[in-house]
Design an enzyme around this catalytic site. Structure first.
Site, PDB file in Angstrom:
ATOM      1  N   TYR A 241      35.883  -4.257 -63.066  1.00  0.00           N
ATOM      2  CA  TYR A 241      35.956  -3.356 -64.216  1.00  0.00           C
ATOM      3  C   TYR A 241      34.573  -3.197 -64.825  1.00  0.00           C
ATOM      4  O   TYR A 241      33.829  -4.165 -64.974  1.00  0.00           O
ATOM      5  CB  TYR A 241      36.926  -3.895 -65.273  1.00  0.00           C
ATOM      6  CG  TYR A 241      38.354  -3.930 -64.791  1.00  0.00           C
ATOM      7  CD1 TYR A 241      39.200  -2.841 -64.987  1.00  0.00           C
ATOM      8  CD2 TYR A 241      38.851  -5.048 -64.112  1.00  0.00           C
ATOM      9  CE1 TYR A 241      40.507  -2.869 -64.528  1.00  0.00           C
ATOM     10  CE2 TYR A 241      40.150  -5.087 -63.652  1.00  0.00           C
ATOM     11  CZ  TYR A 241      40.976  -3.988 -63.862  1.00  0.00           C
ATOM     12  OH  TYR A 241      42.278  -4.015 -63.391  1.00  0.00           O
ATOM     13  N   GLU A 242      34.240  -1.972 -65.178  1.00  0.00           N
ATOM     14  CA  GLU A 242      32.948  -1.704 -65.811  1.00  0.00           C
ATOM     15  C   GLU A 242      33.060  -1.954 -67.310  1.00  0.00           C
ATOM     16  O   GLU A 242      34.079  -1.634 -67.938  1.00  0.00           O
ATOM     17  CB  GLU A 242      32.524  -0.264 -65.546  1.00  0.00           C
ATOM     18  CG  GLU A 242      32.273   0.040 -64.078  1.00  0.00           C
ATOM     19  CD  GLU A 242      31.855   1.487 -63.857  1.00  0.00           C
ATOM     20  OE1 GLU A 242      31.135   2.026 -64.727  1.00  0.00           O
ATOM     21  OE2 GLU A 242      32.243   2.062 -62.832  1.00  0.00           O
TER      22      GLU A 242
END
Length: 398
Positions: free
Chosen positions: A182-183
């Protein structure tokens, strides 16, 4: 020219003699002046907690918000791998803190001191000790000053203001709740999409934020969690009762410890109703052994926010690094500070807070001061845990 040179040389010598005489007289005058004694704080520099919580203008409380926030707080749906909840590191039985030096977030299993990393693992420990959520509704409160909950100091490094802003930071932090895949700038939106897919959560958000066409959003997520956290208060300790007029609420030993606490200079930083000035101070606290890099704090000068002293009995270990397991060890650390010892080898004397020179903790006083600190404990707070959460995941995480 020769006469002029002689005259100038004589004048120069005379000037130097007079200057030295003036300096000597001045020095004698200075030495004759009485030295200013450091200010010793009084009981008026402390205070009882308010009986009621103040909500920020943009987030008035409601039972619906609190109900929603409570479920979100205990639901691991908020973490990238669906294995960590806010309650993983902020546990009711430890005054919403945790009995670990620094927490194990994503990639771990178990609770409390029995929590461990799964194998294999490439995720580090959380950077700092888990601070208690209890009474965080009063963060920033100071005697005689306006209180603004939306600008209250949060975290050890003051990087956010107000509970609403604070609530989303752990979700974005890699080792706390985000994890792999996940960014940082997109993970909250991904979590919101997850929540929208759960009918029970859609109904709960609609009830808490009525009238909005799209109530399941990041802003409302933060508001709901903050509303729940503002219900977690313990504001009726024996010290609070004493400050409200009950002179019998403290024992003779605790009153003596209170006076020694003030005399030792502890209240220069641990002041006000929360026993914190909410400022950064460099004290040379040792780094945690759980991470290889040094922690330079919120100002890159090893400064960390003054923590509250409330409910210390249940929030061990102490300091930003969890370096000390007992209050006696904390007090011995301050006694060493009085003697000029710096525990952290990365911190130089010139970096140390100027207030350190005004701290005077004596070994013979430690037991009494700790006795007083225990009068700040209050167990009358909500420790309840939901039986289940809307996601169907394990309550409080794995």
């Amino acid at each position: 020219m020769v006469g002029l040179f002689k005259f100038s040389k004589f004048s120069l010598l005379l000037f130097i003699a007079l200057a030295l005489l003036g300096w000597a007289c001045g020095s004698n005058q200075e030495s004759s002046k009485p030295k200013r004694k450091p200010k010793i704080e009084s009981l008026a520099d402390l205070g009882a907690l308010p009986k009621y919580v103040t909500d920020p203008p943009g987030n008035p409380t409601s039972p619906e918000k609190v109900k929603l926030g409570r479920l979100l707080f205990f639901d691991p749906i908020l973490s990238g791998s669906k294995d960590v909840a806010c309650a993983t590191c902020h546990q009711p039985e430890f005054s919403y803190a945790e009995f670990l030096e620094t927490s194990i977030g994503v990639g771990g299993m178990g609770r409390g001191s029995k929590r461990f990393f799964l194998d294999p693992n490439d995720i580090p420990f959380v950077k700092r000790n888990s601070q208690s959520i209890l009474n965080v509704a009063f963060n920033g409160i100071r005697n005689g000053e306006p209180y603004h909950p939306d600008s209250a100091a949060m975290f050890w490094d003051l990087r956010t203001r107000g509970l609403e802003e604070q609530a989303l930071f752990p979700i974005r932090t890699f080792e706390e709740m985000r994890g792999h895949g996940y960014e940082e700038d997109k993970v909250v939106d991904d979590i919101v999409k997850r929540i929208k897919a759960i009918p029970e959560y859609r109904n709960l958000f609609a009830a808490a934020f009525g009238g909005q066409s799209d109530p399941v959003n990041a802003g409302n997520l933060a508001k709901a969690i903050a509303s729940y956290e503002r219900t977690l208060i313990a504001n009726n300790s024996r010290f609070d009762q004493y400050m409200r007029g009950d002179s019998s609420a403290l024992t003779t030993g605790e009153k003596e410890g209170l006076n020694l606490f003030l005399k030792a200079g502890c209240a220069k930083c641990h002041s006000g109703p929360m026993f914190s000035d909410f400022k950064l101070h460099t004290l040379g606290v040792p780094d945690t052994p759980n991470r290889p890099e040094t922690d330079a704090g919120g100002d890159n000068n090893y400064g960390f926010r003054t923590p509250t002293l409330r409910n210390l009995r249940y929030t061990s270990p102490y300091m930003h690094s969890g370096a000390f397991k007992t209050l006696d060890q904390v007090m011995l650390f301050y006694e060493d500070l009085t003697g000029g010892k710096i525990e952290n080898p990365k911190v130089e004397m010139y970096q140390m807070d100027s207030l350190v020179s005004q701290i005077n903790v004596k070994f013979k006083d430690i037991d009494r001061i700790v006795e007083f600190l225990n009068s700040l404990n209050d167990e009358s707070f909500d420790k309840s845990i939901p039986e289940k959460v809307p996601s169907g995941l394990p309550v409080s995480g794995m």
